[in-house]
Design a protein around this motif. Structure first.
Motif, PDB file in Angstrom:
ATOM      1  N   ASP A   1     -11.963  11.834  -5.042  1.00 32.24           N
ATOM      2  CA  ASP A   1     -11.685  12.855  -6.053  1.00 32.24           C
ATOM      3  C   ASP A   1     -10.787  12.336  -7.172  1.00 32.24           C
ATOM      4  OD1 ASP A   1      -9.774  12.696  -3.995  1.00 32.24           O
ATOM      5  OD2 ASP A   1      -9.057  14.741  -4.320  1.00 32.24           O
ATOM      6  N   LEU A   2     -10.125  11.188  -6.944  1.00 30.14           N
ATOM      7  CA  LEU A   2      -9.252  10.644  -7.991  1.00 30.14           C
ATOM      8  C   LEU A   2      -9.870   9.424  -8.675  1.00 30.14           C
ATOM      9  CD1 LEU A   2      -5.890  11.225  -6.127  1.00 30.14           C
ATOM     10  CD2 LEU A   2      -6.702  12.381  -8.201  1.00 30.14           C
ATOM     11  N   TYR A   3     -11.126   9.147  -8.332  1.00 27.93           N
ATOM     12  CA  TYR A   3     -11.826   7.978  -8.913  1.00 27.93           C
ATOM     13  C   TYR A   3     -11.808   8.047 -10.447  1.00 27.93           C
ATOM     14  CZ  TYR A   3     -15.824   4.781  -9.665  1.00 27.93           C
ATOM     15  OH  TYR A   3     -16.639   3.762 -10.076  1.00 27.93           O
TER      16      TYR A   3
ATOM     17  N   ILE B   1       6.422  10.863  -1.735  1.00 30.07           N
ATOM     18  CA  ILE B   1       6.265  12.317  -1.776  1.00 30.07           C
ATOM     19  C   ILE B   1       6.089  12.734  -3.237  1.00 30.07           C
ATOM     20  CG2 ILE B   1       7.399  14.526  -1.283  1.00 30.07           C
ATOM     21  CD1 ILE B   1       6.513  13.080   1.261  1.00 30.07           C
ATOM     22  N   GLU B   2       4.912  13.241  -3.563  1.00 37.94           N
ATOM     23  CA  GLU B   2       4.595  13.589  -4.957  1.00 37.94           C
ATOM     24  C   GLU B   2       4.866  15.074  -5.175  1.00 37.94           C
ATOM     25  OE1 GLU B   2       0.904  11.689  -6.275  1.00 37.94           O
ATOM     26  OE2 GLU B   2       2.141   9.884  -6.400  1.00 37.94           O
ATOM     27  N   ASP B   3       6.127  15.358  -5.460  1.00 42.14           N
ATOM     28  CA  ASP B   3       6.580  16.758  -5.511  1.00 42.14           C
ATOM     29  C   ASP B   3       7.081  17.155  -6.891  1.00 42.14           C
ATOM     30  OD1 ASP B   3       8.751  15.097  -5.465  1.00 42.14           O
ATOM     31  OD2 ASP B   3       9.904  16.235  -3.995  1.00 42.14           O
TER      32      ASP B   3
ATOM     33  N   SER C   1       3.746  14.675 -15.461  1.00 47.37           N
ATOM     34  CA  SER C   1       2.429  15.026 -14.933  1.00 47.37           C
ATOM     35  C   SER C   1       2.089  14.049 -13.826  1.00 47.37           C
ATOM     36  CB  SER C   1       1.379  14.901 -16.025  1.00 47.37           C
ATOM     37  OG  SER C   1       1.177  13.531 -16.314  1.00 47.37           O
ATOM     38  N   TYR C   2       1.076  14.407 -13.050  1.00 46.32           N
ATOM     39  CA  TYR C   2       0.600  13.509 -12.005  1.00 46.32           C
ATOM     40  C   TYR C   2       0.276  12.122 -12.589  1.00 46.32           C
ATOM     41  CZ  TYR C   2      -2.984  11.149  -9.330  1.00 46.32           C
ATOM     42  OH  TYR C   2      -3.716  10.180  -8.707  1.00 46.32           O
ATOM     43  N   HIS C   3      -0.485  12.099 -13.706  1.00 49.37           N
ATOM     44  CA  HIS C   3      -0.924  10.807 -14.259  1.00 49.37           C
ATOM     45  C   HIS C   3       0.262   9.902 -14.599  1.00 49.37           C
ATOM     46  CE1 HIS C   3      -4.987  12.229 -14.441  1.00 49.37           C
ATOM     47  NE2 HIS C   3      -4.731  13.148 -15.346  1.00 49.37           N
TER      48      HIS C   3
ATOM     49  N   VAL D   1      -5.111   3.118  -2.292  1.00 49.23           N
ATOM     50  CA  VAL D   1      -6.203   3.612  -1.446  1.00 49.23           C
ATOM     51  C   VAL D   1      -6.090   5.127  -1.430  1.00 49.23           C
ATOM     52  CG1 VAL D   1      -7.171   3.608   0.887  1.00 49.23           C
ATOM     53  CG2 VAL D   1      -6.123   1.523  -0.041  1.00 49.23           C
ATOM     54  N   ARG D   2      -7.087   5.823  -1.959  1.00 50.82           N
ATOM     55  CA  ARG D   2      -7.001   7.284  -2.064  1.00 50.82           C
ATOM     56  C   ARG D   2      -8.419   7.846  -2.143  1.00 50.82           C
ATOM     57  NH1 ARG D   2      -4.507   7.147  -8.221  1.00 50.82           N
ATOM     58  NH2 ARG D   2      -6.362   6.317  -9.227  1.00 50.82           N
ATOM     59  N   GLY D   3      -8.511   9.172  -2.177  1.00 53.90           N
ATOM     60  CA  GLY D   3      -9.814   9.836  -2.111  1.00 53.90           C
ATOM     61  C   GLY D   3     -10.630   9.671  -3.389  1.00 53.90           C
TER      62      GLY D   3
ATOM     63  N   SER E   1       3.543  10.118 -13.625  1.00 54.69           N
ATOM     64  CA  SER E   1       4.435   9.715 -12.531  1.00 54.69           C
ATOM     65  C   SER E   1       3.748   8.731 -11.585  1.00 54.69           C
ATOM     66  CB  SER E   1       4.978  10.929 -11.791  1.00 54.69           C
ATOM     67  OG  SER E   1       3.969  11.849 -11.545  1.00 54.69           O
ATOM     68  N   VAL E   2       2.432   8.874 -11.402  1.00 50.16           N
ATOM     69  CA  VAL E   2       1.759   7.976 -10.470  1.00 50.16           C
ATOM     70  C   VAL E   2       1.748   6.530 -11.006  1.00 50.16           C
ATOM     71  CG1 VAL E   2      -0.699   8.085 -11.128  1.00 50.16           C
ATOM     72  CG2 VAL E   2      -0.097   8.080  -8.758  1.00 50.16           C
ATOM     73  N   VAL E   3       1.539   6.360 -12.305  1.00 46.92           N
ATOM     74  CA  VAL E   3       1.512   4.970 -12.800  1.00 46.92           C
ATOM     75  C   VAL E   3       2.923   4.374 -12.864  1.00 46.92           C
ATOM     76  CG1 VAL E   3      -0.649   5.184 -14.104  1.00 46.92           C
ATOM     77  CG2 VAL E   3       1.504   5.537 -15.279  1.00 46.92           C
TER      78      VAL E   3
ATOM     79  N   TYR F   1       0.859  -1.190   0.000  1.00 48.06           N
ATOM     80  CA  TYR F   1       0.000   0.000   0.000  1.00 48.06           C
ATOM     81  C   TYR F   1       0.892   1.236   0.000  1.00 48.06           C
ATOM     82  CZ  TYR F   1      -3.895  -3.035   1.281  1.00 48.06           C
ATOM     83  OH  TYR F   1      -4.860  -4.013   1.275  1.00 48.06           O
ATOM     84  N   ARG F   2       0.318   2.361  -0.401  1.00 50.51           N
ATOM     85  CA  ARG F   2       1.110   3.595  -0.337  1.00 50.51           C
ATOM     86  C   ARG F   2       0.215   4.776  -0.026  1.00 50.51           C
ATOM     87  NH1 ARG F   2      -1.577   6.482  -3.834  1.00 50.51           N
ATOM     88  NH2 ARG F   2      -1.379   6.146  -6.039  1.00 50.51           N
ATOM     89  N   PHE F   3       0.787   5.720   0.723  1.00 47.68           N
ATOM     90  CA  PHE F   3       0.141   7.014   0.914  1.00 47.68           C
ATOM     91  C   PHE F   3       1.026   7.999   0.168  1.00 47.68           C
ATOM     92  CE2 PHE F   3      -0.317  10.880   3.735  1.00 47.68           C
ATOM     93  CZ  PHE F   3      -1.540  11.244   3.202  1.00 47.68           C
ATOM     94  N   ALA F   4       0.418   8.831  -0.697  1.00 51.56           N
ATOM     95  CA  ALA F   4       1.227   9.620  -1.638  1.00 51.56           C
ATOM     96  C   ALA F   4       0.854  11.101  -1.631  1.00 51.56           C
ATOM     97  CB  ALA F   4       1.064   9.030  -3.040  1.00 51.56           C
ATOM     98  N   PRO F   5       1.121  11.809  -0.540  1.00 53.86           N
ATOM     99  CA  PRO F   5       0.748  13.233  -0.490  1.00 53.86           C
ATOM    100  C   PRO F   5       1.691  14.129  -1.295  1.00 53.86           C
ATOM    101  CG  PRO F   5       1.926  12.637   1.508  1.00 53.86           C
ATOM    102  CD  PRO F   5       1.806  11.370   0.698  1.00 53.86           C
ATOM    103  N   SER F   6       1.198  15.294  -1.643  1.00 49.46           N
ATOM    104  CA  SER F   6       2.026  16.310  -2.307  1.00 49.46           C
ATOM    105  C   SER F   6       2.357  17.393  -1.284  1.00 49.46           C
ATOM    106  CB  SER F   6       1.251  16.947  -3.465  1.00 49.46           C
ATOM    107  OG  SER F   6       0.958  15.970  -4.430  1.00 49.46           O
ATOM    108  N   PRO F   7       3.625  17.743  -1.155  1.00 51.03           N
ATOM    109  CA  PRO F   7       4.001  18.762  -0.155  1.00 51.03           C
ATOM    110  C   PRO F   7       3.774  20.185  -0.656  1.00 51.03           C
ATOM    111  CG  PRO F   7       5.964  17.852  -1.200  1.00 51.03           C
ATOM    112  CD  PRO F   7       4.791  17.149  -1.829  1.00 51.03           C
TER     113      PRO F   7
HETATM  114  N1  GLU Z   1      -0.534  13.209  -4.680  1.00 51.12           N
HETATM  115  C1  GLU Z   1      -1.953  13.099  -4.769  1.00 51.12           C
HETATM  116  C2  GLU Z   1      -2.603  14.061  -3.794  1.00 51.12           C
HETATM  117  O1  GLU Z   1      -1.955  14.525  -2.870  1.00 51.12           O
HETATM  118  C3  GLU Z   1      -2.479  11.693  -4.472  1.00 51.12           C
HETATM  119  C4  GLU Z   1      -2.145  10.772  -5.560  1.00 51.12           C
HETATM  120  C5  GLU Z   1      -2.656   9.353  -5.430  1.00 51.12           C
HETATM  121  O2  GLU Z   1      -2.940   8.883  -4.310  1.00 51.12           O
HETATM  122  O3  GLU Z   1      -2.736   8.710  -6.459  1.00 51.12           O
HETATM  123  O4  GLU Z   1      -3.773  14.359  -3.950  1.00 51.12           O
END
Ligand code: GLU
Length: 293
Positions: free
Chosen positions: A229-231, A47-49, A207-209, A225-227, A211-213, A11-17
């Motif tokens: 809003d990214l569905y 860290i999604e920076d 881009s986010y798309h 597992v994420r919010g 780098s995330v994949v 699993y991962r938690f991937a916040p942006s600072p």
């Molecule tokens: N970095 C994204 C954010 O902070 C989350 C990305 C993800 O979980 O796929 O909203």
């Protein structure tokens, strides 16, 4: 990685600072932590920076501080996306070799003007799930020679995915496994609703798309597992995974914590910031309760 870790769910938690963590982040982080624990899996922090203009080392340090205070633990070293632009560039190069991306020269203002012009005639311009207008056809339809001339002239450009061509080249209907509703269901992915998404900008090499994949695959993530809003963005992620031959994780999009006005929390919303709540004297258990866990 030690042998004992092989084959475990990841699993991962991937916040942006780019701001302070708020209750929405706390919910995501707790859920990742709890679900990884229940599955005897691993929890990574990423860290999604990639947005160098908005992310700061101070916000990054606050993320570590807040998460530690919440009682979370993660494996090190933490992957920081800004240190891996070459990995995202390689993925973009592969898509370029496949003829699935094109240079996009229109400025924001030019897109806005095209949309306004069109809408002045009474027909709505198509919009993506976030409400942004789809990118016009202009650049997709340019001839190679014209593209080469513009690039040689130094005209700034992004790279966009030709979604129609990419769907045709992937050759099969796309879907993903989703457990956010409490059931495990197969969801049909419709990437075309996003139009030709940006994969790299002149001022941000990924881009986010993209780098995330790339990172989910590289880090062996089995569960995202994420919010909520990214569905809808998951459709684009599934398409990129297919094109790049990357494995497909399972997805769990959890509900969002809404502010008093019923809208999604933003990073500037001080009152729901984890550090603000800590300063008011709340404890990690109170935060758990506030996010409904
Ligand atoms: N970095 C994204 C954010 O902070 C989350 C990305 C993800 O979980 O796929 O909203």
């Amino acid at each position: 990685m030690p042998n004992s870790q092989l084959g475990k769910p990841v699993y991962r938690f991937a916040p942006s600072p780019n701001g302070f963590l708020h209750l929405g982040h706390a919910l995501s982080a707790f859920l990742n932590h709890d679900m990884a624990g229940a599955a005897r899996g691993r929890l990574l922090l990423r860290i999604e920076d990639i947005d160098l203009s908005r992310c700061t080392p101070e916000f990054e340090q606050m993320i570590y501080h807040d998460l530690r205070w919440l009682g979370l633990d993660w494996e090190t070293p933490v992957r920081r996306q800004s240190e891996h632009f070459d990995a995202y560039r390689d993925a973009l190069d592969r898509l370029r070799e496949m003829g699935l991306v094109y240079p996009a020269f229109l400025t924001r203002g030019e897109v806005k003007a095209q949309v306004a012009d069109h809408e002045a005639s009474g027909t709505a311009w198509p919009r993506d799930p976030d409400g942004s207008p789809l990118y016009p056809d202009t650049d997709r339809e340019r001839r190679e020679t014209e593209r080469a001339t513009l690039i040689a002239r130094g005209v700034k450009h992004a790279w966009r995915l030709d979604v129609g061509k990419a769907m045709a080249s992937s050759g099969k209907p796309l879907s993903w496994q989703e457990t956010g509703s409490g059931l495990s269901e197969r969801i049909t992915a419709e990437p075309a609703i996003w139009g030709d998404v940006v994969l790299s900008r002149s001022d941000a090499p990924s881009s986010y798309h993209l780098s995330v994949v790339v990172d989910d695959a590289l880090q062996g993530i089995t569960h995202v597992v994420r919010g909520q809003d990214l569905y809808a963005a998951t459709a684009i992620h599934r398409l990129l995974q297919e094109l790049l031959g990357l494995p497909e994780p399972a997805y769990h999009h959890h509900g969002l914590i809404l502010g008093h006005d019923g809208r999604k929390l933003s990073k500037s919303e001080g009152s729901t910031g984890i550090s603000a709540l800590r300063n008011e004297g709340l404890r990690p258990d109170d935060i758990r309760r506030l996010v409904g866990l």
